[in-house]
Scaffold this motif. Structure first.
Motif, mmCIF file in Angstrom:
data_model
loop_
_atom_site.group_PDB
_atom_site.id
_atom_site.type_symbol
_atom_site.label_atom_id
_atom_site.label_comp_id
_atom_site.label_asym_id
_atom_site.label_seq_id
_atom_site.Cartn_x
_atom_site.Cartn_y
_atom_site.Cartn_z
ATOM 1 N N SER A 110 45.466 42.826 41.958
ATOM 2 C CA SER A 110 44.978 43.812 40.768
ATOM 3 C C SER A 110 46.035 43.964 40.036
ATOM 4 C CB SER A 110 44.461 44.848 41.365
ATOM 5 O OG SER A 110 43.442 44.773 42.343
ATOM 6 N N ASN A 111 47.232 44.134 40.346
ATOM 7 C CA ASN A 111 48.493 44.657 39.333
ATOM 8 C C ASN A 111 48.566 43.400 38.487
ATOM 9 O OD1 ASN A 111 48.684 47.037 40.363
ATOM 10 N ND2 ASN A 111 50.218 46.732 41.806
ATOM 11 N N ASP A 112 48.488 42.200 38.987
ATOM 12 C CA ASP A 112 48.891 40.937 38.145
ATOM 13 C C ASP A 112 47.727 40.709 37.222
ATOM 14 O OD1 ASP A 112 51.127 40.402 39.794
ATOM 15 O OD2 ASP A 112 50.279 39.007 41.137
ATOM 16 N N ILE A 113 46.556 40.784 37.677
ATOM 17 C CA ILE A 113 45.555 40.861 36.586
ATOM 18 C C ILE A 113 45.356 41.660 35.491
ATOM 19 C CG2 ILE A 113 42.987 40.950 36.427
ATOM 20 C CD1 ILE A 113 43.617 38.421 37.768
ATOM 21 N N ASN A 114 45.697 42.944 35.821
ATOM 22 C CA ASN A 114 45.910 44.111 34.937
ATOM 23 C C ASN A 114 47.133 44.008 33.887
ATOM 24 O OD1 ASN A 114 43.444 45.423 35.922
ATOM 25 N ND2 ASN A 114 44.686 46.628 37.253
ATOM 26 N N GLY A 115 48.307 43.557 34.621
ATOM 27 C CA GLY A 115 49.290 43.057 33.563
ATOM 28 C C GLY A 115 48.901 41.919 32.480
ATOM 29 N N LEU A 116 48.003 41.018 32.978
ATOM 30 C CA LEU A 116 47.697 40.030 32.018
ATOM 31 C C LEU A 116 46.696 40.503 31.115
ATOM 32 C CD1 LEU A 116 48.124 37.040 31.149
ATOM 33 C CD2 LEU A 116 46.467 36.367 33.092
ATOM 34 N N ILE A 117 45.797 41.292 31.660
ATOM 35 C CA ILE A 117 44.882 41.870 30.716
ATOM 36 C C ILE A 117 45.650 42.666 29.584
ATOM 37 C CG2 ILE A 117 43.151 43.799 30.456
ATOM 38 C CD1 ILE A 117 41.961 42.763 33.207
ATOM 39 N N ASN A 137 36.768 55.563 41.708
ATOM 40 C CA ASN A 137 37.851 54.876 41.076
ATOM 41 C C ASN A 137 39.348 55.284 42.239
ATOM 42 O OD1 ASN A 137 37.119 54.209 38.691
ATOM 43 N ND2 ASN A 137 36.824 56.519 38.127
ATOM 44 N N LYS A 138 38.889 55.126 43.611
ATOM 45 C CA LYS A 138 39.841 55.136 44.477
ATOM 46 C C LYS A 138 40.324 53.716 44.714
ATOM 47 C CE LYS A 138 40.318 58.285 46.595
ATOM 48 N NZ LYS A 138 41.335 59.633 46.237
ATOM 49 N N ILE A 139 39.559 52.710 44.645
ATOM 50 C CA ILE A 139 39.903 51.407 44.646
ATOM 51 C C ILE A 139 39.177 50.479 43.461
ATOM 52 C CG2 ILE A 139 40.567 51.051 46.970
ATOM 53 C CD1 ILE A 139 37.858 50.363 47.639
ATOM 54 N N ASP A 140 39.910 49.485 43.052
ATOM 55 C CA ASP A 140 39.056 48.619 42.484
ATOM 56 C C ASP A 140 38.247 47.517 43.181
ATOM 57 O OD1 ASP A 140 40.737 46.362 42.896
ATOM 58 O OD2 ASP A 140 42.469 46.743 41.186
ATOM 59 N N LEU A 141 37.689 46.734 42.406
ATOM 60 C CA LEU A 141 36.633 45.805 42.973
ATOM 61 C C LEU A 141 37.561 44.758 43.975
ATOM 62 C CD1 LEU A 141 33.780 44.718 43.650
ATOM 63 C CD2 LEU A 141 33.741 43.524 41.431
ATOM 64 N N LEU A 147 38.517 38.103 33.064
ATOM 65 C CA LEU A 147 39.682 38.901 33.801
ATOM 66 C C LEU A 147 39.289 40.393 34.365
ATOM 67 C CD1 LEU A 147 42.922 37.864 32.066
ATOM 68 C CD2 LEU A 147 42.209 36.944 33.933
ATOM 69 N N GLY A 148 38.803 40.777 33.483
ATOM 70 C CA GLY A 148 38.137 42.540 33.897
ATOM 71 C C GLY A 148 36.956 42.405 34.842
ATOM 72 N N GLN A 149 36.284 41.133 35.070
ATOM 73 C CA GLN A 149 35.347 41.081 36.141
ATOM 74 C C GLN A 149 35.968 40.894 37.371
ATOM 75 O OE1 GLN A 149 32.108 38.093 35.601
ATOM 76 N NE2 GLN A 149 31.851 38.575 33.369
ATOM 77 N N ILE A 150 37.070 40.540 37.722
ATOM 78 C CA ILE A 150 37.802 40.335 38.798
ATOM 79 C C ILE A 150 37.963 41.824 39.589
ATOM 80 C CG2 ILE A 150 40.064 39.563 40.054
ATOM 81 C CD1 ILE A 150 39.881 37.197 38.118
ATOM 82 N N THR A 151 38.476 42.727 38.598
ATOM 83 C CA THR A 151 38.643 43.970 39.138
ATOM 84 C C THR A 151 37.505 44.887 39.116
ATOM 85 O OG1 THR A 151 39.860 44.626 36.979
ATOM 86 C CG2 THR A 151 41.118 44.016 38.705
ATOM 87 N N GLY A 152 36.361 44.340 38.352
ATOM 88 C CA GLY A 152 35.165 45.185 38.281
ATOM 89 C C GLY A 152 35.084 46.078 37.036
ATOM 90 N N LYS A 153 35.884 45.928 36.117
ATOM 91 C CA LYS A 153 36.011 46.767 34.804
ATOM 92 C C LYS A 153 34.722 46.208 34.200
ATOM 93 C CE LYS A 153 40.845 47.757 34.588
ATOM 94 N NZ LYS A 153 42.194 47.381 33.736
ATOM 95 N N LEU A 154 34.422 45.143 34.036
ATOM 96 C CA LEU A 154 33.108 44.714 33.270
ATOM 97 C C LEU A 154 32.165 43.628 34.238
ATOM 98 C CD1 LEU A 154 35.308 43.903 30.092
ATOM 99 C CD2 LEU A 154 33.620 45.282 30.210
ATOM 100 N N LEU A 155 31.478 44.130 34.978
ATOM 101 C CA LEU A 155 30.643 43.685 36.076
ATOM 102 C C LEU A 155 29.320 43.854 36.015
ATOM 103 C CD1 LEU A 155 31.523 41.156 38.184
ATOM 104 C CD2 LEU A 155 31.390 43.044 39.871
ATOM 105 N N PRO A 156 28.420 42.940 35.911
ATOM 106 C CA PRO A 156 26.932 43.352 35.887
ATOM 107 C C PRO A 156 26.618 44.197 37.032
ATOM 108 C CG PRO A 156 27.220 41.166 35.198
ATOM 109 C CD PRO A 156 28.666 41.600 35.840
#
Length: 459
Positions: A156-163, A122-126, A435-444
């Motif tokens: 990432s901030n833009d993606i997380n804001g939309l999520i 958790n130092k950086i997202d994907l 959207l979560g797959q972009i930052t790696g929150k929900l990625l296989p």
């Protein structure tokens, strides 16, 4: 997901250099560092030390910096050794480190393993991890700046804001599922449709920005095609600003595709001059023509070059047939620019009529080249604004496209006369997952491994 063993790798490019950096990451590295130098290292303090071999002979005088977990790039203990940059010297330093780290299981890092550990800790997202690789591979100044913004978390901030907006809307929808008789009243009171429309507008802006970012990251494969001797090589040389391809009056001079990378207004372009497409019995030229067709089938933009001075008859018919073959071979939605070369040889200025004005240029004199460059950027969808641009990958665009499709479906299920809160909520969840797959929150896991395997070993 990743090995727990400590890892080591050369973090700088192979070859001779003034400095070469070796990086070690793992749990509890301080004893290893003390064994290397017979001295205790203070965290985040540079020390000038001598590394010695097992028999006490000096290997190199270097700078060592120890980073204690979690205050490091990977979130683990990290030891960085700044050595002199000779290849053989660095190999000896690596060998000595592996000898002294044997008891702890020190192994050579896999490609991208340092960045992977930073992501898992958790130092950086994907998206930020991918930006590291994009920063290294950047092909233009604007791509460097865009990758730096992504690394800092802008994308990432833009993606997380939309999520977060979609999450809040989901909470409202799902809390109302137990009261089906109040569905219409809920949608109106909670302004659910308006909030969904706002989310879609923000997603649209993100998609447009990501399209620009992909252009900055990957560049545009611009293919020059046409009959022999229409001036493709001359145009390549004109755009490249130097004599990259051989130019002669002899038809078929270019017998293989010629590649050159340039930038147009800061946008990377990969120019490919194809061999003149024609029937031939020359085996070498035939191979070049086949490669040219391969480039056409992978083009992002194609310039079909023509000679307006050519005589009619069989030559004109052959040119039309060639054009038809090329259009059929192109990828779907690949734009095509029809460009007339050798305008300097026209006896009089062309009469331009109709809504679509043909492009007339002279690769020899440079006339019309600036207008062509403008048309190239316009054709690939480049917006022109590089202020605040980020870099993006095909993976990001695919996720954004799928998220948009789910939001569009959620609009349908929230429409008047077709209200279904269960399906509305489900489509919101699916959009959120994309959207979560972009930052790696929900990625296989398998896709995660594939992404990091494309990094260089020192990262």
């Amino acid at each position: 997901m990743t090995r727990k063993l400590p890892i080591i790798a050369l973090a700088t490019a192979p070859g001779k250099a003034g400095v070469g950096v070796i990086r070690i990451s793992g749990a509890n590295l301080l004893p290893m560092a003390q064994a290397l130098f017979q001295k205790s290292l203070k965290p985040r303090e540079a020390s000038l030390l001598t590394l010695r071999s097992g028999d006490g002979a000096p290997i190199d005088q270097l700078i060592a910096i120890y980073f204690s977990a979690p205050a490091s790039f990977t979130g683990e203990d990290v030891l960085e050794l700044q050595c002199h940059g000779g290849p053989q010297l660095l190999e000896l330093v690596m060998k000595r480190c592996l000898e002294l780290g044997k008891d702890q299981g020190l192994v050579i890092a896999e490609p991208g393993e340092f960045s992977l550990r930073a992501y898992l800790n958790n130092k950086i997202d994907l998206a930020q991890a991918e930006a590291i690789a994009d920063l290294i591979d950047a092909q233009s100044e604007n791509a460097v700046r865009g990758a730096a913004r992504s690394l800092q978390g802008t994308f990432s901030n833009d993606i997380n804001g939309l999520i977060e907006e979609i999450t809040q809307l989901r909470i409202l929808v799902e809390s109302t599922l137990d009261f089906p008789e109040e569905e219409i009243e809920f949608l109106e009171n909670a302004q659910a449709r308006e909030r969904l429309n706002t989310a879609m507008q923000k997603l649209h802006l993100l998609r447009e920005g990501a399209k620009q970012g992909k252009i900055l990251r990957d560049g545009i494969q611009l293919v020059l095609a046409g009959a022999p001797n229409v001036g493709k090589s001359s145009l390549l040389n004109r755009l490249a600003g130097e004599e990259v391809a051989i130019v002669t009056p002899i038809a078929g001079t270019t017998r293989d595709r010629v590649k050159e990378s340039i930038t147009i207004n800061g946008v990377p372009m990969h120019l490919i001059d194809t061999a003149g497409l024609r029937e031939t019995t020359d085996l070498v030229e035939a191979k070049g023509i086949e490669r040219s067709w391969e480039s056409i089938r992978a083009a992002d933009l194609l310039i079909f070059l023509q000679d307006p001075n050519a005589k009619g008859g069989a030559d004109t018919l052959a040119a039309l047939e060639l054009k038809d073959q090329i259009l059929k071979a192109l990828p779907p939605k690949c734009p095509v620019l029809e460009v007339n070369n050798k305008s300097d040889l026209l006896s009089k200025a062309p009469s331009l009529q109709g809504e679509v004005q043909p492009l007339f240029i002279s690769a020899k004199t440079g006339d019309g080249i600036e207008a062509l460059k403008h048309k190239i950027l316009e054709s690939v969808g480049w917006g022109g604004s590089q202020e605040g641009a980020i870099v993006a990958r095909r993976r990001h665009l695919d996720c954004l496209d799928r998220a948009a499709a789910h939001l569009e479906k959620s609009q349908q299920f929230a429409a008047d006369g077709n209200i279904s809160l269960e399906l509305f909520a489900e489509e919101l969840r699916l959009a959120q997952d994309q959207l979560g797959q972009i930052t790696g929150k929900l990625l296989p896991d398998d896709l995660l491994g594939k992404i990091f395997s494309q990094f260089c070993i020192g990262k």
